[in-house]
Motif scaffolding. Sequence first.
Motif, PDB file in Angstrom:
ATOM      1  N   HIS A 336      -7.847 -32.607 -20.197  1.00 47.69           N
ATOM      2  CA  HIS A 336      -7.981 -33.244 -18.885  1.00 47.69           C
ATOM      3  C   HIS A 336      -9.445 -33.571 -18.592  1.00 47.69           C
ATOM      4  CE1 HIS A 336      -7.137 -34.095 -14.635  1.00 47.69           C
ATOM      5  NE2 HIS A 336      -5.845 -34.079 -14.966  1.00 47.69           N
ATOM      6  N   ASP A 337      -9.647 -34.635 -17.814  1.00 46.89           N
ATOM      7  CA  ASP A 337     -11.028 -34.998 -17.482  1.00 46.89           C
ATOM      8  C   ASP A 337     -11.605 -34.122 -16.377  1.00 46.89           C
ATOM      9  OD1 ASP A 337      -9.565 -35.967 -15.351  1.00 46.89           O
ATOM     10  OD2 ASP A 337     -10.691 -37.823 -15.159  1.00 46.89           O
ATOM     11  N   ARG A 474      -5.452 -28.524  -8.061  1.00 47.52           N
ATOM     12  CA  ARG A 474      -4.238 -29.265  -7.718  1.00 47.52           C
ATOM     13  C   ARG A 474      -4.085 -30.491  -8.612  1.00 47.52           C
ATOM     14  NH1 ARG A 474      -5.837 -27.823  -2.292  1.00 47.52           N
ATOM     15  NH2 ARG A 474      -4.205 -26.635  -1.220  1.00 47.52           N
ATOM     16  N   ARG A 475      -5.192 -31.176  -8.858  1.00 47.56           N
ATOM     17  CA  ARG A 475      -5.139 -32.378  -9.699  1.00 47.56           C
ATOM     18  C   ARG A 475      -4.612 -32.049 -11.082  1.00 47.56           C
ATOM     19  NH1 ARG A 475      -9.734 -35.773 -11.666  1.00 47.56           N
ATOM     20  NH2 ARG A 475      -8.043 -36.679 -12.844  1.00 47.56           N
ATOM     21  N   VAL A 476      -5.154 -30.986 -11.682  1.00 51.31           N
ATOM     22  CA  VAL A 476      -4.752 -30.627 -13.040  1.00 51.31           C
ATOM     23  C   VAL A 476      -3.288 -30.183 -13.067  1.00 51.31           C
ATOM     24  CG1 VAL A 476      -5.247 -29.173 -15.031  1.00 51.31           C
ATOM     25  CG2 VAL A 476      -7.122 -29.964 -13.590  1.00 51.31           C
ATOM     26  N   MET A 477      -2.880 -29.372 -12.082  1.00 55.19           N
ATOM     27  CA  MET A 477      -1.487 -28.916 -12.044  1.00 55.19           C
ATOM     28  C   MET A 477      -0.536 -30.089 -11.841  1.00 55.19           C
ATOM     29  SD  MET A 477      -1.852 -25.480  -9.764  1.00 55.19           S
ATOM     30  CE  MET A 477      -3.340 -24.513  -9.923  1.00 55.19           C
ATOM     31  N   GLU A 491       5.209 -41.042 -24.761  1.00 56.16           N
ATOM     32  CA  GLU A 491       5.738 -40.919 -23.405  1.00 56.16           C
ATOM     33  C   GLU A 491       4.827 -40.055 -22.546  1.00 56.16           C
ATOM     34  OE1 GLU A 491       9.944 -39.926 -21.088  1.00 56.16           O
ATOM     35  OE2 GLU A 491       9.796 -39.660 -23.267  1.00 56.16           O
ATOM     36  N   LYS A 492       4.214 -39.025 -23.129  1.00 52.13           N
ATOM     37  CA  LYS A 492       3.245 -38.215 -22.376  1.00 52.13           C
ATOM     38  C   LYS A 492       2.083 -39.077 -21.908  1.00 52.13           C
ATOM     39  CE  LYS A 492       3.701 -33.392 -23.812  1.00 52.13           C
ATOM     40  NZ  LYS A 492       3.077 -32.236 -24.493  1.00 52.13           N
ATOM     41  N   ILE A 493       1.591 -39.933 -22.809  1.00 49.03           N
ATOM     42  CA  ILE A 493       0.479 -40.802 -22.456  1.00 49.03           C
ATOM     43  C   ILE A 493       0.881 -41.742 -21.324  1.00 49.03           C
ATOM     44  CG2 ILE A 493      -1.010 -42.664 -23.312  1.00 49.03           C
ATOM     45  CD1 ILE A 493      -0.884 -41.282 -26.071  1.00 49.03           C
ATOM     46  N   ARG A 494       2.100 -42.285 -21.403  1.00 57.77           N
ATOM     47  CA  ARG A 494       2.578 -43.208 -20.368  1.00 57.77           C
ATOM     48  C   ARG A 494       2.745 -42.480 -19.027  1.00 57.77           C
ATOM     49  NH1 ARG A 494       7.245 -44.445 -18.042  1.00 57.77           N
ATOM     50  NH2 ARG A 494       8.402 -42.951 -19.325  1.00 57.77           N
ATOM     51  N   LEU A 495       3.346 -41.289 -19.054  1.00 62.93           N
ATOM     52  CA  LEU A 495       3.536 -40.529 -17.821  1.00 62.93           C
ATOM     53  C   LEU A 495       2.202 -40.120 -17.210  1.00 62.93           C
ATOM     54  CD1 LEU A 495       6.585 -38.203 -18.611  1.00 62.93           C
ATOM     55  CD2 LEU A 495       6.488 -40.099 -16.988  1.00 62.93           C
ATOM     56  N   ASN A 496       1.223 -39.791 -18.056  1.00 66.85           N
ATOM     57  CA  ASN A 496      -0.095 -39.438 -17.543  1.00 66.85           C
ATOM     58  C   ASN A 496      -0.701 -40.592 -16.759  1.00 66.85           C
ATOM     59  OD1 ASN A 496      -2.755 -37.872 -17.498  1.00 66.85           O
ATOM     60  ND2 ASN A 496      -3.344 -39.741 -18.579  1.00 66.85           N
ATOM     61  N   GLY A 516      -6.847 -39.653  -9.752  1.00 66.50           N
ATOM     62  CA  GLY A 516      -7.756 -39.206 -10.803  1.00 66.50           C
ATOM     63  C   GLY A 516      -8.562 -40.317 -11.429  1.00 66.50           C
ATOM     64  N   THR A 517      -9.339 -39.942 -12.429  1.00 71.61           N
ATOM     65  CA  THR A 517     -10.170 -40.912 -13.146  1.00 71.61           C
ATOM     66  C   THR A 517      -9.724 -41.055 -14.588  1.00 71.61           C
ATOM     67  OG1 THR A 517     -11.743 -39.156 -13.690  1.00 71.61           O
ATOM     68  CG2 THR A 517     -12.172 -40.434 -11.703  1.00 71.61           C
ATOM     69  N   GLY A 518      -8.596 -40.528 -14.905  1.00 74.85           N
ATOM     70  CA  GLY A 518      -8.116 -40.623 -16.280  1.00 74.85           C
ATOM     71  C   GLY A 518      -7.094 -39.581 -16.633  1.00 74.85           C
ATOM     72  N   GLY A 519      -7.206 -38.404 -15.979  1.00 72.02           N
ATOM     73  CA  GLY A 519      -6.249 -37.346 -16.257  1.00 72.02           C
ATOM     74  C   GLY A 519      -6.359 -36.836 -17.682  1.00 72.02           C
ATOM     75  N   PHE A 520      -5.198 -36.693 -18.347  1.00 72.17           N
ATOM     76  CA  PHE A 520      -5.158 -36.144 -19.694  1.00 72.17           C
ATOM     77  C   PHE A 520      -5.450 -37.218 -20.740  1.00 72.17           C
ATOM     78  CE2 PHE A 520      -2.523 -32.739 -17.762  1.00 72.17           C
ATOM     79  CZ  PHE A 520      -3.214 -31.652 -18.278  1.00 72.17           C
ATOM     80  N   GLU A 521      -6.128 -36.795 -21.777  1.00 68.39           N
ATOM     81  CA  GLU A 521      -6.367 -37.651 -22.937  1.00 68.39           C
ATOM     82  C   GLU A 521      -5.865 -36.914 -24.173  1.00 68.39           C
ATOM     83  OE1 GLU A 521     -10.052 -39.976 -25.213  1.00 68.39           O
ATOM     84  OE2 GLU A 521     -10.401 -38.920 -23.328  1.00 68.39           O
TER      85      GLU A 521
END
Length: 974
Positions: A336-337, A474-477, A491-496, A516-521
């Motif tokens: 996560h960012d 909260r953002r990460v959760m 699908e994880k990338i799309r949902l993120n 967010g500014t990107g979330g998970f990578e």
Amino acid sequence: MSSLKLSLLLRLNPLNQLLLLLLLLFPTPTSSNTVFNNSTRTITTSFVLNGEDVTLSASASTDLLALAEEFCTANNIANSHCSLHVKLELSEALFCSPTSKAWHDTPPNTYRFVHSPVHYDSEEFELLRETFEHFGYHECEPGEPRATDEDLNFTWSLGHVQKTTLGEDFMRRLVSSNGKFNTFFGTKVLGNKDNMLKQLSKLNRDLPYLPRTFLTSEMPKNLGDLRGTWLLKIPDVELGGGIKIVDLGNDRDRELIRRCHFNDENISRTYVDANGIQWGEKDSTMSCVLQGYVAPPLLMRPFPASELKKFSAGIYVHVGFFEDSNGKSEMNVFVHDEMLVLFASFGYHGKPSDPSLDSLRHLTNGLLNQRLNPDYDELSHVWNGTYFRKELKRVHNVDYIAEVKPRVFKIIREVFKSGVNDILDLNADHSLVNSFGYFRVDFLFDQAFNPYLLEVEIVPSTGSIGGIDGMLKRRVMHDTIGILSANSIEEKIRLNEIRNAEEISYVSEEGRSGRGTGGFECLIPCWNGIDDDDYDDYEEEEEEEPGPVHILTFDDVFSKCNECTEQNLEFCVTPSSLFNREFQGRCQPKGTLCKHDMHPLYDSTLVKKCDASQFEYGSVAFGKMVVDSGLIYNVNEEEVRGMKDLCSSVFLEKTGYVYASDVPELSRLLYFCNTNEPHATYPNRYGEISLTDAMNGKLEEFVRLNYPAVIRGGSSQALRDWDHKALAEEFREEHVNALIFDGAEDGSEISAAGMTFAEFCEYSVNGFEAEDSPLTNPVIYLLLTTRRLQGNVAMDPNPSAEKLIHLLNFVGFEDSVMGPGLKEAWSNIRMGAGYDYPVHIDCFENVLVQLSGRKRVKLWSPSSIEAWKPMLNHKHWPGTTEEERRRGHLKTLLDDERFGETTLSAGDAVYIPSMYFHSVHVDKDSKGGDSWSVSANRYYYEGEVGGGDWLQTMHAKKKEEFKMYEAKVGKKVC
């Protein structure tokens, strides 16, 4: 209170003691019976209060929390947990029981927290509850997994399950629920500090992100020869309780290390002992970790008026599993960012009034600082990732995404690659497709912005102290739970992308959206920041044996390195004595790491390509080898003297060239040199390159780094004769305005005196007396400038000296070596004999080229601005007196920020970055002509002069202390 309950209470930590005590003194109502009405799809639950049944009725559309709060208030129940307890009783019956599940046209989404009874209403669940409710989930009563959990969507455990008989049963129930669960066997493969070190060692590659580290089970016997600050880490202990700062020169600390290693019946790992160490469960396979202190650490100010403080940065990681076409589990890792940046209580260079709190200058764990320091302000000591990246750019001009993130990602990737095989083996009997991990990987940075791995936090806090801490968690959760319905990496990338772009009202700070500014990578298996071929899963292979160890003298070590190269081998070398200049070295097969058996205390350096500078005593490369080895920590008197000789060679005798790539190592070596000797203040060292290097782009690297550099070996004399006699003959009758000021007075006014060029040369070389002059030490020099010719309105004392201005055509410095984007603002020539020019700054990039004679240049970094207090209306000359600068904190500041002195001979040049304080000196010689000096300055800028481009560039270059001074005086210095 029963003796059993009292016994349980005394074994808990203070926070859980309080929670249990509240439950015991102010009991919540206990439900006795629930009646299900299938026709109305409602429930009626009875609660026992004061021996009587009190009933509540609810349906799926009821606001359960409001109903529960009304119930607790109406019945005067003081327990703060009452409303939650009642709500969960009702929610369990309405959404989680087999009877009520049949009432719903669409099966309700449900989740359960799994924990011990004392965590019934843990603060760790508050943010998670909000997140699950945002996604439409209903909470079932907390507790262990139940037989009725087959349709449960989520199980969130406070802790991690271990592979025991009970653990196996626990995992079977989780897997059978068919819902997601945040645990799997083997998390302590990486979560325990000793295990993580063992796993990483299996990768068989260099680990530059770990400081010098020993397992206490493998410590050398002569460890007492070392000194300095180290960290003793106890595995399997959280919240900072397992970290102790130790001094290897202290007998008490050495005994503590010994006790930690042996872990026998004399010490139990189940309590906090007299030394303040919290001991975890007894485990004969555990080994304490002794790790070198990262020095000097990167320091920042958590808030504007704060001291500089040490900090750590935690990066959130999601671990998931999919099955391949053969049914084999494969791990995927997303980063996560968001970041949790935690600051220590006290300034790194300060001293707490209570000596027992001194460790809180070094340790950043938030709960530890909160527990030990009653004055700790949590909200002002926490940053999120966005603010950290912004401040890193503003204060240090470092782009985290471009310069730091790739190294951080590489480390995280190596950590999880090192443990994946063991984790999959431990879970071979269970399907992991619904399992996931919610982790945090903690880092520390040194002053060269190199990341160092601290630990993998396998149970990162999901509780909050409020403010930005709650917002970032909260953002990460939100993003974590939002991607868990995916059945593939894609699908994880799309949902993120969907989740991270949502406007989420419950993730907010000061009214701003939590978007967010990107979330998970995706990091494993899909991050393209590094070559995947280099990071295949390790395999245990039989290694080729290295050659024999040779004891080498300083004269032999380079030839031995060449000998290895000729045999198509690589060279491992360990400096074993600075005083005797002795080494141990051996040849070994390519692609293997140096083993630590060459010396019990000191690490080896792997030399893949032999370079003479690597073994040039006093070079930066040689100094790096010594620092990396750990030899600098030796307390032997002879070795301390050897270190002093090395420091003198590097910073006073200035051996060898120094390139931009050497600057971080130079700074690290300076730190150790100035801490090795009491009261030592070695100066910073300039970069040093040849003119050929400058022409080949090496000077451009210093410009980008904003670091001063000397260029040696120019050829000014080849362009024309700069001798004062030759110049006087050529321009004898040319009229000039020489500049005169009092060299004995700070801030002296400069005046002009008209004369012929021949007269100026005479007065400058042989001296003069000004009649009726108040000047104590009259200084005369000539300034020729193109300022007015370039359209600038600044002062030009010699606008009519056109013939002399043409001398600038013979400077012999090519503008292109400064790099693209910079262009010349103007040029100057200064000439004279025996003059000093006071300390000042220039608001442009400056290259001083020595054309004739010699000139000394002294330099201080922009961070020294408080010591100079430059006068904004008088050429930025000092606003403090020399007497003020000779004492107290101003002297300390100047000692810390000085670059010492460099002497330029004809043909040499020095790059002086904008806003560096500097002075120049031409020494008066009794022979007159020998002190004649001619130098040129070329000034450079980016964009338009005085325009936004250059102002923005200058602002980015300003050190934090520089900006603070400008804020204090209310004006821009540049």
